[in-house]
Design a protein around this motif. Structure first.
Motif, mmCIF file in Angstrom:
data_model
loop_
_atom_site.group_PDB
_atom_site.id
_atom_site.type_symbol
_atom_site.label_atom_id
_atom_site.label_comp_id
_atom_site.label_asym_id
_atom_site.label_seq_id
_atom_site.Cartn_x
_atom_site.Cartn_y
_atom_site.Cartn_z
ATOM 1 N N VAL A 39 -5.054 -1.953 -13.437
ATOM 2 C CA VAL A 39 -4.287 -3.038 -12.818
ATOM 3 C C VAL A 39 -3.329 -2.486 -11.774
ATOM 4 O O VAL A 39 -3.182 -3.040 -10.674
ATOM 5 N N LEU A 40 -2.657 -1.365 -12.093
ATOM 6 C CA LEU A 40 -1.725 -0.761 -11.140
ATOM 7 C C LEU A 40 -2.445 -0.316 -9.871
ATOM 8 O O LEU A 40 -1.950 -0.495 -8.753
ATOM 9 N N ILE A 44 -1.697 -1.634 -6.029
ATOM 10 C CA ILE A 44 -1.376 -0.715 -4.926
ATOM 11 C C ILE A 44 -2.338 -0.943 -3.756
ATOM 12 O O ILE A 44 -1.941 -0.953 -2.586
ATOM 13 N N THR A 45 -3.610 -1.150 -4.081
ATOM 14 C CA THR A 45 -4.589 -1.400 -3.015
ATOM 15 C C THR A 45 -4.279 -2.684 -2.263
ATOM 16 O O THR A 45 -4.348 -2.748 -1.031
ATOM 17 N N LEU A 46 -3.902 -3.737 -3.004
ATOM 18 C CA LEU A 46 -3.578 -5.006 -2.361
ATOM 19 C C LEU A 46 -2.361 -4.880 -1.457
ATOM 20 O O LEU A 46 -2.335 -5.424 -0.346
ATOM 21 N N VAL A 47 -1.338 -4.157 -1.933
ATOM 22 C CA VAL A 47 -0.144 -3.963 -1.110
ATOM 23 C C VAL A 47 -0.491 -3.225 0.169
ATOM 24 O O VAL A 47 -0.020 -3.551 1.269
ATOM 25 N N GLY A 51 -0.025 -4.738 3.939
ATOM 26 C CA GLY A 51 0.813 -4.045 4.913
ATOM 27 C C GLY A 51 0.057 -3.731 6.191
ATOM 28 O O GLY A 51 0.563 -3.916 7.291
ATOM 29 N N THR A 52 -1.180 -3.259 6.043
ATOM 30 C CA THR A 52 -1.993 -2.969 7.227
ATOM 31 C C THR A 52 -2.272 -4.231 8.022
ATOM 32 O O THR A 52 -2.236 -4.235 9.258
ATOM 33 N N SER A 53 -2.546 -5.325 7.308
ATOM 34 C CA SER A 53 -2.817 -6.586 7.997
ATOM 35 C C SER A 53 -1.604 -7.052 8.788
ATOM 36 O O SER A 53 -1.733 -7.529 9.918
ATOM 37 N N MET A 54 -0.388 -6.899 8.212
ATOM 38 C CA MET A 54 0.825 -7.315 8.923
ATOM 39 C C MET A 54 1.060 -6.459 10.156
ATOM 40 O O MET A 54 1.473 -6.955 11.196
#
Length: 230
Positions: A39-40, A44-47, A51-54
């Motif tokens: 889950v962790l 981390i992958t989603l964050v 961030g890259t998308s922003m």
């Protein structure tokens, strides 16, 4: 012969080996740890993806604006060769001229010296071609005390007078050079004083005098005299 009856003694039975007791709750712990780690890792992958998308989105919000390609003196007409384009992130604090307005900028005059590499702002160009035929706009920067800037207003008739340099003495009274060179002009706009007290005053002059006045203004050795009204 006596036959002795012997009783068969059964072989001792071997007890099955005892299985070690497993503590209750001991086996699920590694499984829970693996699940938490998974889950962790997903979080981390989603964050990272967000961030890259922003960053990509913010880098894409850019607007094409006009910049100065080469130095342009105050009062000079702006040509296509004087301009270039630059892509900048949108920022409300910056108000450069958009690249789409390039055609409307060409042919207008610089109200202040334009320097290569700087963004072009509306305040640096004359608002339009409103001068009468035969007149041109020149921006004259005068130092503190060299013009009655508080009393000047658009439409005032003035004289732009040449002043001596720091190491030059004023012409003696009665000499041929006693009367300083002057150019008649009309005030178009009065700027705000800068930190040193200098003021940029835009004046309209005859086309025959514009080049000479622009050259004098570039030296900073000019003063403005307000003619009597009426």
């Amino acid at each position: 012969m006596n036959r002795t009856s012997t009783s068969q003694i059964p072989a001792p039975t071997t007890a099955p080996p005892m299985r070690p007791e497993t503590p209750i709750g001991a086996s699920p712990a590694p499984r829970r740890r693996k699940r938490s780690t998974l889950v962790l890792g997903v979080l981390i992958t989603l964050v990272g993806v967000l961030g890259t998308s922003m960053l990509v989105r913010s880098a894409g919000d850019r607007v094409d604006v006009l910049a100065v390609a080469r130095d342009v003196p105050a009062g000079a007409e702006i040509t296509a060769e004087d301009l270039t384009t630059a892509a900048l992130p949108e920022d409300p604090a910056l108000q450069p001229v958009k690249a789409s307005e390039k055609d409307s900028v060409i042919g207008r005059r610089a109200t202040a010296p334009l320097h290569r590499g700087e963004l072009l702002a509306n305040s640096q160009i004359h608002g339009g071609k409103t001068l009468p035929d035969g007149q041109e706009l020149v921006a004259v920067e005068v130092q503190r005390g060299a013009a009655p800037s508080d009393a000047l207003a658009p439409g005032d008739q003035v004289k732009v007078v040449s002043t001596p340099g720091k190491d030059e003495a004023a012409p003696a009274s009665g000499s041929k050079s006693a009367s300083p060179e002057e150019i008649a002009a009309k005030v178009v706009k009065v700027g705000a004083p800068n930190a040193a007290g200098a003021v940029v005053i835009q004046v309209a002059v005859d086309s025959t005098d514009s080049a000479q006045l622009a050259a004098r203004a570039a030296t900073g050795r000019v003063a403005i005299v307000l003619a009597a009204k009426g």
